[in-house]
Write an enzyme that holds these catalytic residues in place. Sequence first.
Site, mmCIF file in Angstrom:
data_model
loop_
_atom_site.group_PDB
_atom_site.id
_atom_site.type_symbol
_atom_site.label_atom_id
_atom_site.label_comp_id
_atom_site.label_asym_id
_atom_site.label_seq_id
_atom_site.Cartn_x
_atom_site.Cartn_y
_atom_site.Cartn_z
ATOM 1 N N TYR A 108 -11.378 2.333 4.925
ATOM 2 C CA TYR A 108 -10.330 1.914 4.168
ATOM 3 C C TYR A 108 -10.644 0.800 3.110
ATOM 4 O O TYR A 108 -11.130 -0.096 3.468
ATOM 5 C CB TYR A 108 -9.194 1.410 4.865
ATOM 6 C CG TYR A 108 -7.850 1.102 4.166
ATOM 7 C CD1 TYR A 108 -7.312 1.909 3.595
ATOM 8 C CD2 TYR A 108 -7.809 -0.244 3.635
ATOM 9 C CE1 TYR A 108 -6.194 1.603 2.457
ATOM 10 C CE2 TYR A 108 -6.676 -0.548 2.633
ATOM 11 C CZ TYR A 108 -5.870 0.173 2.264
ATOM 12 O OH TYR A 108 -4.968 0.159 1.344
ATOM 13 N N SER A 130 0.658 -1.175 -0.052
ATOM 14 C CA SER A 130 -0.107 0.043 -0.053
ATOM 15 C C SER A 130 0.860 1.305 0.097
ATOM 16 O O SER A 130 0.223 2.268 -0.189
ATOM 17 C CB SER A 130 -0.931 -0.052 1.226
ATOM 18 O OG SER A 130 -2.147 -0.208 0.706
ATOM 19 N N GLY A 145 2.692 -0.843 4.027
ATOM 20 C CA GLY A 145 2.112 -1.750 3.145
ATOM 21 C C GLY A 145 2.432 -3.270 3.432
ATOM 22 O O GLY A 145 3.432 -3.628 3.717
#
Length: 382
Positions: free
Chosen positions: A202, A112, A335
């Site tokens: 999210y 991410s 991430g």
Amino acid sequence: MPTPRTLLALPVSLAFLCLSTAASQAGPAPDTNALVRLLVTQGKAPAAALLAHASTGVATAPTGTDHPRAGTDDARAGTDDARAGSDYALGTTEYTQAGTGISRADHFRAGSITKTFIATVILQLAAEHRLSLSDTVERHLPGLVHGAGNDGRALTLRSLLTHTSGLYDFTAVTGGTVPVTPTQAVRMAVTHPPADRGRFSYSNTNYVLLGLVIRQVTGDSYATEAERRIIAPLRLTGTSFPGSRTTLPSPHGRAYAADGSDVTDLDPRVAGAAGELVTTLADLDRFYSALLGGQLLPPRRLREMLDTRTAHGSYGMGLFPVKLPCGTTVWGHNGRISGSYVRTAATVDGRHVLTFRVNTGEIADPGLEPALLAAEFCPRTS
């Protein structure tokens, strides 16, 4: 409103974003070297590495133009401690590793952290007046977001950037293991009712859509635009968008799932614009230092990126803040993708930045990350 800790419930195999709050600690912060070793012994990662840089030079003046050029010709390309900008080399750099099969120059999947690159491109396009953050999704991608209560006419680009669109996360369907096209990812998402719009929720679908917007506005892919606008100017020689390439560039180590199986080879289309990036420790330090130091965005757009009010304090645009026990707030992203967990954090001026990684998707002890950030960014007490 979901808290950062709530996000830990995202699918383990590809939960690209996993925000964690810093736990309170008494006494002096522990040493970062010791904590990197604990990522292996206590965090159960096969190997871990950290690269941190603290600049003592005079930062390059932020640009006020609508099309800022990142980097300067006197950058020292190709070295771990260089930054495209004369100040990055003036400082101290610390590298630490633990376990075997990991090295400073390794390429790895960043999950991410890709979102910070995508958000930067979108904000650059806004600075160039090629789009507005108030534009609806429907304006740029007509007819794509509809069904099950989803309506692209009611969603803005700002809501995608800040994860307040309410769109369902497509990786909850795929488990982060199925390669899909961006259109397929969106169609999976819009078969599910949205969460409440305006609340922070999210969703990787948001950034897949932003990748499509970049192509619609520029005529080029998000990968091409990020290469032209960020990667090449900053001389991030270890950073790439692999597309459908399943192998990592050399040099690289191995990546492991929680059960110990080797997952080094991976089709990046499981993530796309939400988590495709391949990079290195040095490149991530350089990127976040340049971004927060004002080299990639005009001041107004950087302020927008750091504004968390839309997401009620949880998220800006491709960045999120963490307030440490000593009162310091660091900005960055993390991430998680199969076989890799990465975290970059930096002071708001970009002068002090760290990136650490482990070569598996999970850290068994969730308290190690906030402890490591506190050890790096909080002043020592006697």
